[in-house]
Design a protein around this motif. Structure first.
Motif, PDB file in Angstrom:
ATOM      1  N   VAL A 259      18.112  48.456 113.077  1.00 12.47           N
ATOM      2  CA  VAL A 259      17.788  47.426 112.085  1.00 12.47           C
ATOM      3  C   VAL A 259      17.752  48.090 110.712  1.00 12.47           C
ATOM      4  O   VAL A 259      17.061  49.103 110.527  1.00 12.47           O
ATOM      5  CB  VAL A 259      16.428  46.760 112.376  1.00 12.47           C
ATOM      6  CG1 VAL A 259      16.122  45.694 111.329  1.00 12.47           C
ATOM      7  CG2 VAL A 259      16.424  46.149 113.767  1.00 12.47           C
ATOM      8  N   SER A 260      18.450  47.531 109.753  1.00 11.81           N
ATOM      9  CA  SER A 260      18.399  48.035 108.385  1.00 11.81           C
ATOM     10  C   SER A 260      17.093  47.609 107.720  1.00 11.81           C
ATOM     11  O   SER A 260      16.468  46.632 108.135  1.00 11.81           O
ATOM     12  CB  SER A 260      19.590  47.498 107.577  1.00 11.81           C
ATOM     13  OG  SER A 260      20.805  48.029 108.059  1.00 11.81           O
ATOM     14  N   PRO A 261      16.668  48.307 106.656  1.00  7.74           N
ATOM     15  CA  PRO A 261      15.448  47.910 105.943  1.00  7.74           C
ATOM     16  C   PRO A 261      15.557  46.487 105.394  1.00  7.74           C
ATOM     17  O   PRO A 261      16.651  46.006 105.099  1.00  7.74           O
ATOM     18  CB  PRO A 261      15.365  48.927 104.802  1.00  7.74           C
ATOM     19  CG  PRO A 261      16.146  50.108 105.283  1.00  7.74           C
ATOM     20  CD  PRO A 261      17.254  49.545 106.107  1.00  7.74           C
ATOM     21  N   TRP A 262      14.400  45.852 105.238  1.00  3.77           N
ATOM     22  CA  TRP A 262      14.367  44.463 104.746  1.00  3.77           C
ATOM     23  C   TRP A 262      14.173  44.375 103.242  1.00  3.77           C
ATOM     24  O   TRP A 262      14.350  43.303 102.657  1.00  3.77           O
ATOM     25  CB  TRP A 262      13.270  43.686 105.465  1.00  3.77           C
ATOM     26  CG  TRP A 262      13.555  43.514 106.921  1.00  3.77           C
ATOM     27  CD1 TRP A 262      13.082  44.262 107.953  1.00  3.77           C
ATOM     28  CD2 TRP A 262      14.431  42.546 107.514  1.00  3.77           C
ATOM     29  NE1 TRP A 262      13.598  43.833 109.152  1.00  3.77           N
ATOM     30  CE2 TRP A 262      14.426  42.766 108.916  1.00  3.77           C
ATOM     31  CE3 TRP A 262      15.213  41.506 107.004  1.00  3.77           C
ATOM     32  CZ2 TRP A 262      15.168  42.002 109.800  1.00  3.77           C
ATOM     33  CZ3 TRP A 262      15.959  40.737 107.890  1.00  3.77           C
ATOM     34  CH2 TRP A 262      15.935  40.988 109.273  1.00  3.77           C
ATOM     35  N   GLY A 263      13.806  45.484 102.597  1.00  2.00           N
ATOM     36  CA  GLY A 263      13.597  45.463 101.150  1.00  2.00           C
ATOM     37  C   GLY A 263      13.969  46.789 100.527  1.00  2.00           C
ATOM     38  O   GLY A 263      14.070  47.819 101.202  1.00  2.00           O
ATOM     39  N   PHE A 264      14.156  46.774  99.202  1.00  2.00           N
ATOM     40  CA  PHE A 264      14.605  47.966  98.493  1.00  2.00           C
ATOM     41  C   PHE A 264      13.562  49.084  98.530  1.00  2.00           C
ATOM     42  O   PHE A 264      13.906  50.253  98.640  1.00  2.00           O
ATOM     43  CB  PHE A 264      14.939  47.627  97.041  1.00  2.00           C
ATOM     44  CG  PHE A 264      16.096  46.679  96.895  1.00  2.00           C
ATOM     45  CD1 PHE A 264      17.254  46.845  97.646  1.00  2.00           C
ATOM     46  CD2 PHE A 264      16.035  45.612  96.024  1.00  2.00           C
ATOM     47  CE1 PHE A 264      18.325  45.985  97.527  1.00  2.00           C
ATOM     48  CE2 PHE A 264      17.103  44.737  95.887  1.00  2.00           C
ATOM     49  CZ  PHE A 264      18.248  44.922  96.640  1.00  2.00           C
ATOM     50  N   LYS A 265      12.286  48.726  98.432  1.00  2.00           N
ATOM     51  CA  LYS A 265      11.229  49.736  98.440  1.00  2.00           C
ATOM     52  C   LYS A 265      11.217  50.480  99.769  1.00  2.00           C
ATOM     53  O   LYS A 265      11.114  51.714  99.803  1.00  2.00           O
ATOM     54  CB  LYS A 265       9.876  49.079  98.181  1.00  2.00           C
ATOM     55  CG  LYS A 265       8.731  50.082  98.096  1.00  2.00           C
ATOM     56  CD  LYS A 265       7.413  49.384  97.781  1.00  2.00           C
ATOM     57  CE  LYS A 265       6.271  50.393  97.697  1.00  2.00           C
ATOM     58  NZ  LYS A 265       4.980  49.708  97.394  1.00  2.00           N
ATOM     59  N   ASP A 266      11.347  49.732 100.862  1.00  2.00           N
ATOM     60  CA  ASP A 266      11.377  50.376 102.176  1.00  2.00           C
ATOM     61  C   ASP A 266      12.609  51.258 102.335  1.00  2.00           C
ATOM     62  O   ASP A 266      12.542  52.345 102.925  1.00  2.00           O
ATOM     63  CB  ASP A 266      11.350  49.316 103.280  1.00  2.00           C
ATOM     64  CG  ASP A 266       9.941  48.825 103.575  1.00  2.00           C
ATOM     65  OD1 ASP A 266       8.983  49.435 103.066  1.00  2.00           O
ATOM     66  OD2 ASP A 266       9.797  47.833 104.305  1.00  2.00           O
ATOM     67  N   ALA A 267      13.745  50.786 101.832  1.00  2.00           N
ATOM     68  CA  ALA A 267      14.976  51.581 101.931  1.00  2.00           C
ATOM     69  C   ALA A 267      14.816  52.908 101.187  1.00  2.00           C
ATOM     70  O   ALA A 267      15.226  53.967 101.681  1.00  2.00           O
ATOM     71  CB  ALA A 267      16.153  50.794 101.365  1.00  2.00           C
ATOM     72  N   TRP A 268      14.219  52.854 100.004  1.00  2.00           N
ATOM     73  CA  TRP A 268      14.003  54.071  99.220  1.00  2.00           C
ATOM     74  C   TRP A 268      13.056  55.020  99.945  1.00  2.00           C
ATOM     75  O   TRP A 268      13.313  56.219 100.039  1.00  2.00           O
ATOM     76  CB  TRP A 268      13.466  53.700  97.852  1.00  2.00           C
ATOM     77  CG  TRP A 268      12.789  54.821  97.135  1.00  2.00           C
ATOM     78  CD1 TRP A 268      11.463  54.927  96.816  1.00  2.00           C
ATOM     79  CD2 TRP A 268      13.402  56.024  96.635  1.00  2.00           C
ATOM     80  NE1 TRP A 268      11.206  56.101  96.172  1.00  2.00           N
ATOM     81  CE2 TRP A 268      12.380  56.798  96.043  1.00  2.00           C
ATOM     82  CE3 TRP A 268      14.710  56.511  96.652  1.00  2.00           C
ATOM     83  CZ2 TRP A 268      12.629  58.034  95.473  1.00  2.00           C
ATOM     84  CZ3 TRP A 268      14.953  57.744  96.081  1.00  2.00           C
ATOM     85  CH2 TRP A 268      13.932  58.490  95.497  1.00  2.00           C
ATOM     86  N   ARG A 269      11.954  54.498 100.468  1.00  2.00           N
ATOM     87  CA  ARG A 269      10.985  55.349 101.163  1.00  2.00           C
ATOM     88  C   ARG A 269      11.613  55.994 102.399  1.00  2.00           C
ATOM     89  O   ARG A 269      11.362  57.181 102.702  1.00  2.00           O
ATOM     90  CB  ARG A 269       9.776  54.519 101.569  1.00  2.00           C
ATOM     91  CG  ARG A 269       8.965  54.010 100.398  1.00  2.00           C
ATOM     92  CD  ARG A 269       7.960  52.968 100.823  1.00  2.00           C
ATOM     93  NE  ARG A 269       6.897  53.516 101.637  1.00  2.00           N
ATOM     94  CZ  ARG A 269       6.016  52.765 102.285  1.00  2.00           C
ATOM     95  NH1 ARG A 269       6.082  51.453 102.225  1.00  2.00           N
ATOM     96  NH2 ARG A 269       5.061  53.340 102.989  1.00  2.00           N
ATOM     97  N   GLN A 270      12.443  55.251 103.114  1.00  3.19           N
ATOM     98  CA  GLN A 270      13.097  55.786 104.306  1.00  3.19           C
ATOM     99  C   GLN A 270      14.049  56.919 103.948  1.00  3.19           C
ATOM    100  O   GLN A 270      14.034  57.990 104.567  1.00  3.19           O
ATOM    101  CB  GLN A 270      13.846  54.664 105.017  1.00  3.19           C
ATOM    102  CG  GLN A 270      14.489  55.065 106.318  1.00  3.19           C
ATOM    103  CD  GLN A 270      15.352  53.951 106.884  1.00  3.19           C
ATOM    104  OE1 GLN A 270      16.308  53.506 106.247  1.00  3.19           O
ATOM    105  NE2 GLN A 270      15.001  53.470 108.074  1.00  3.19           N
TER     106      GLN A 270
END
Length: 420
Positions: A259-270
């Motif tokens: 599953v890809s991240p649902w938001g930009f903040k989560d994507a950056w943290r990952q």
């Protein structure tokens, strides 16, 4: 005639970077053929499979859904499903064979997820599941292996093996942030098909290792352990140290679904977590040997240099400052087409799978809905249109990670669709 100007040298200096997509397309093809033709299977060699889902515990419904799906496969191999989680979370998993809560007072060199993996390893050792004929398939709380993936992992005649990561769970679905982020994740599948297929499968010396779907024998886990001073990149550290120790690696062409991240903040943290995990492993000799760390550092450097060099070269070509050398004009355009085509292929692969097929399912007995194929064709186009930001953003993630500093903890992100 005077000496050649600086633009003459610039066009030849940029040429190797322009040709990288053509080389990568070739590697993808070779890796695919090797996985299909040379992956060795020996199912009778192994007696037991442990499928372990390691989770903090914040996604219980998603984990229960994953367990139910695996139970539905009706696997023939003797197996059991373990759930390993942190204390203070819902531990009701009725379809699991064993639920292990990591004690708060358990300590080792590793922290967070790697600490949980180490505790589970010790539990397996106490049960006698640390032998060469036991396989452990490690998955995360947001990942679902296909039945073919589990069968290939279990039967693979290797100490370690894994297949292809595909982001096809909720791929290209709403909201728009997730639609975009799932397409930006095309690079994950692309890297896997290029670099994992060749370095894990052909050379047996992995450049990348992903924790989703990593399958190891109990003996390897017992010898290498997860007890390393790391915050993240436990998969990379474990897999590359195992190869350095002489254990065999295999790569197969089946899918583990993410599953890809649902938001930009989560994507950056990952991404920042991954980046710093790799940086730490590369820098410290008590985590990775120098001979293992150097190729990974070189890949990072090459990725950064190629993005900016090819970008600068493309800008110079567009402004007329320099031109593609006539001697290699056809090769340049072929490489450019290969670059776009490779991302289009990722759009086709990631838009497939059962999750998206169900979105366009028709009542039983009717022909497959043409909307599904139309949806996949559209994602091919979108993937090619987004190939520039998809390829460039990882370079800026590396730079941004350096500028913002190392995270102190293993940062987790939401895996369930908001409002679902």
């Amino acid at each position: 005639m005077g000496a050649p100007g600086w633009t003459h040298y610039l066009q030849w200096a940029c040429l190797p970077f322009f040709l990288i997509p053509l080389v990568e397309f070739y590697l993808m093809g070779v890796g695919h053929l090797y996985a299909r033709q040379c992956y060795e299977m020996a199912p009778d060699k192994f007696r037991h499979l442990v499928i372990q889902i390691t989770t903090v515990g914040r996604e219980p419904d998603l984990v229960r859904e994953t367990i139910a799906a695996i139970r539905g496969y009706a696997l023939a191999a003797p197996h059991e499903i373990w759930v390993v989680l942190e204390p203070g979370h819902d531990d009701r998993y009725p379809l699991a064979d064993r639920v292990i809560t990591v004690p708060e007072d358990f300590t080792c060199k590793a922290i967070d997820k790697a600490r949980a993996l180490e505790f589970a390893r010790l539990e397996r050792a106490a049960c006698g599941l640390n032998s060469y004929d036991t396989k452990i398939l490690l998955i995360d709380d947001d990942t679902l292996p296909t039945k073919a993936y589990i069968c290939a992992a279990y039967a693979g005649d290797y100490d370690l093996c894994q297949g292809v990561t595909v982001v096809n769970r909720h791929y290209a679905s709403r909201p728009w942030k997730h639609f975009l982020l799932s397409h930006l994740d095309n690079i994950r599948t692309r890297n896997c098909l290029i670099y994992c297929s060749c370095t894990q499968g052909i050379t047996g010396k992995p450049l990348f290792v992903h924790g989703e779907g990593l399958c190891v024998t109990g003996l390897v886990e017992d010898k290498i352990t997860w007890d390393h001073p790391i915050v993240a990149s436990d998969d990379l550290v474990f897999g590359t140290n195992a190869a350095y120790a002489g254990f065999s690696w295999g790569y197969f062409h089946e899918h583990i679904q993410l599953v890809s991240p649902w938001g930009f903040k989560d994507a950056w943290r990952q991404r920042k977590r991954w980046t710093w995990g790799n940086f730490t492993a590369i820098r410290r000799r008590d985590i990775l040997p120098l001979s293992v760390a150097v190729p990974k550092a070189a890949k990072y450097a090459m990725g950064l240099v190629s993005v900016f060099a090819s970008g600068a070269g493309a800008l110079c070509v567009a402004l007329g400052i320099t031109k593609v050398p006539p001697q290699v004009h056809a090769v340049f355009w072929t490489s450019l087409v290969a670059w776009f085509a490779s991302y289009g292929l990722m759009g086709w692969i990631n838009s497939g799978g059962d999750a998206n097929r169900r979105r366009f399912a028709r009542p039983a007995g009717k022909r497959p809905d043409a909307r599904f194929n139309a949806f996949r064709a559209l994602q091919v186009v979108v993937a090619m249109l987004l190939c520039v930001p998809t390829a460039v953003i990882p370079a800026f993630v590396i730079i941004g990670s350096v500028l913002t500093g190392k995270p102190k903890r293993f940062v987790t992100i939401a895996k369930t669709q908001p409002g679902a």
